[in-house]
Write an enzyme that holds these catalytic residues in place. Structure first.
Site, PDB file in Angstrom:
ATOM      1  CE  LYS A  66      -4.409  -0.151   2.144  1.00 24.46           C
ATOM      2  NZ  LYS A  66      -5.502  -1.300   2.339  1.00 24.46           N
ATOM      3  N   GLY A 128      -1.289   1.131  13.581  1.00 22.03           N
ATOM      4  CA  GLY A 128      -0.509   0.761  12.119  1.00 22.03           C
ATOM      5  C   GLY A 128      -1.211   0.594  10.401  1.00 22.03           C
ATOM      6  N   GLY A 129      -1.449   0.146   9.542  1.00 17.19           N
ATOM      7  CA  GLY A 129      -1.893   0.549   8.086  1.00 17.19           C
ATOM      8  C   GLY A 129      -2.959   1.222   8.153  1.00 17.19           C
ATOM      9  NE  ARG A 151       1.714  -4.544  20.381  1.00 14.63           N
ATOM     10  CZ  ARG A 151       2.615  -4.818  20.362  1.00 14.63           C
ATOM     11  NH1 ARG A 151       4.319  -5.564  20.817  1.00 14.63           N
ATOM     12  NH2 ARG A 151       3.479  -4.847  18.519  1.00 14.63           N
ATOM     13  CB  ILE A 153       3.966   5.700  23.688  1.00 11.78           C
ATOM     14  CG1 ILE A 153       3.170   6.731  24.403  1.00 11.78           C
ATOM     15  CG2 ILE A 153       5.459   5.725  23.846  1.00 11.78           C
ATOM     16  CD1 ILE A 153       2.261   6.467  24.846  1.00 11.78           C
TER      17      ILE A 153
END
Length: 273
Positions: A66, A128-129, A151, A153
């Site tokens: 992506k 994430g993504g 999870r 920082i």
């Protein structure tokens, strides 16, 4: 001559996109086909050349391409430049234009339910993504603030910077720091992969009630523990498949310039579970 569309990624054999788009073609009698095309991580350039050779009309992009795919685009839509990732490409005689339908796909089920996003306080789990497109969506719809719990920082802090850049008040915490605070938010979104392996909910829903919207972007299994726990508190729940469907509908409309057959696509998607 019929047009060919595809989804590229690795792994790709579990993709539900061929079912969804093929159902739309059948419903509207379009002379088109849609294939899943595996392109390994370091072979994207060659893979795209292969697609151009078969005169591909458009394709979806999934993990792990992506962000990398951005390099191969000739033109980009503003959704793409804002999010910094591409998931839908139009090929016009080999000239590639990229779009990102994740933001619209994410917002679509919220809009369908007439959920008030403006001035809401949001808790987003994961950085994430998909998280960047989700943050962009909440900024666009003028949410009041977003707390990003991750999870690690560092990743959450990066996303906070992005949120502030696009005028959305944001702060970062770790998932462990969420504690009993879920009740302080109007909308809670899980954008982690927790739930894919039937793991238990990463947070407590203590104090959550029917005024809270709880949205899980994990779509397999459909009923994650996260959603089950929210349901026990009578929260409004939104399933992961709804985002998948929302972005597929938007991709269809970009490619074909006509309204997508939502119900036929939904039926095909749910048949794949």
């Amino acid at each position: 001559m019929g047009k060919t569309f595809a989804v590229i990624g690795d792994p790709i054999d579990h993709s539900l996109s061929p079912n969804i788009h093929s159902a739309a073609f059948r419903e509207l009698n379009l002379d088109c086909s849609y294939i899943a095309y595996r392109i390994p991580k370091d072979e994207l350039g060659e893979g795209i050349e292969g697609l151009k050779k078969i005169q591909i009309a458009g394709f979806n992009v999934t993990i792990p391409h992506k962000i990398e795919m951005m390099k191969y685009l000739d033109k980009i839509d503003e959704s793409c430049s804002l999010i910094g990732a591409v998931n839908t490409v139009v090929s016009n005689d080999g000239v590639l234009k990229g779009y990102n339908t994740d933001m619209d796909g994410f917002l679509e089920p919220l809009k369908k339910r007439n959920i008030e996003i403006e001035n809401s306080n949001v808790l987003l789990l994961g950085a994430g993504g998909a998280a960047r497109a989700i943050v962009a969506g909440f900024a666009k719809e003028k949410a009041k603030s977003i707390t990003i719990a991750n999870r690690t920082i560092e990743k959450a802090n990066n996303l906070v910077e992005f949120a502030k850049k696009i005028s959305l008040d944001a702060n970062a915490i770790t998932i462990d720091q969420v504690g009993e605070s879920a009740k302080d938010y109007n909308i809670i979104v899980n954008a982690t992969s927790i739930g894919l392996q039937n793991e238990s909910s990463p947070i407590s829903f203590e104090g959550v009630n029917e005024k809270t919207v709880v949205y899980d972007i994990v779509y397999l299994p459909m009923n994650t523990d996260f959603l089950k726990k929210a349901k026990e508190k009578n929260a409004t729940i939104i399933f992961g498949y709804e985002m998948l469907l929302g972005q597929a509908v938007r991709a269809f409309e970009i490619w074909h310039g006509m309204e997508a057959p939502y119900n036929a696509m939904k039926k095909a998607l749910l048949g794949g579970f």
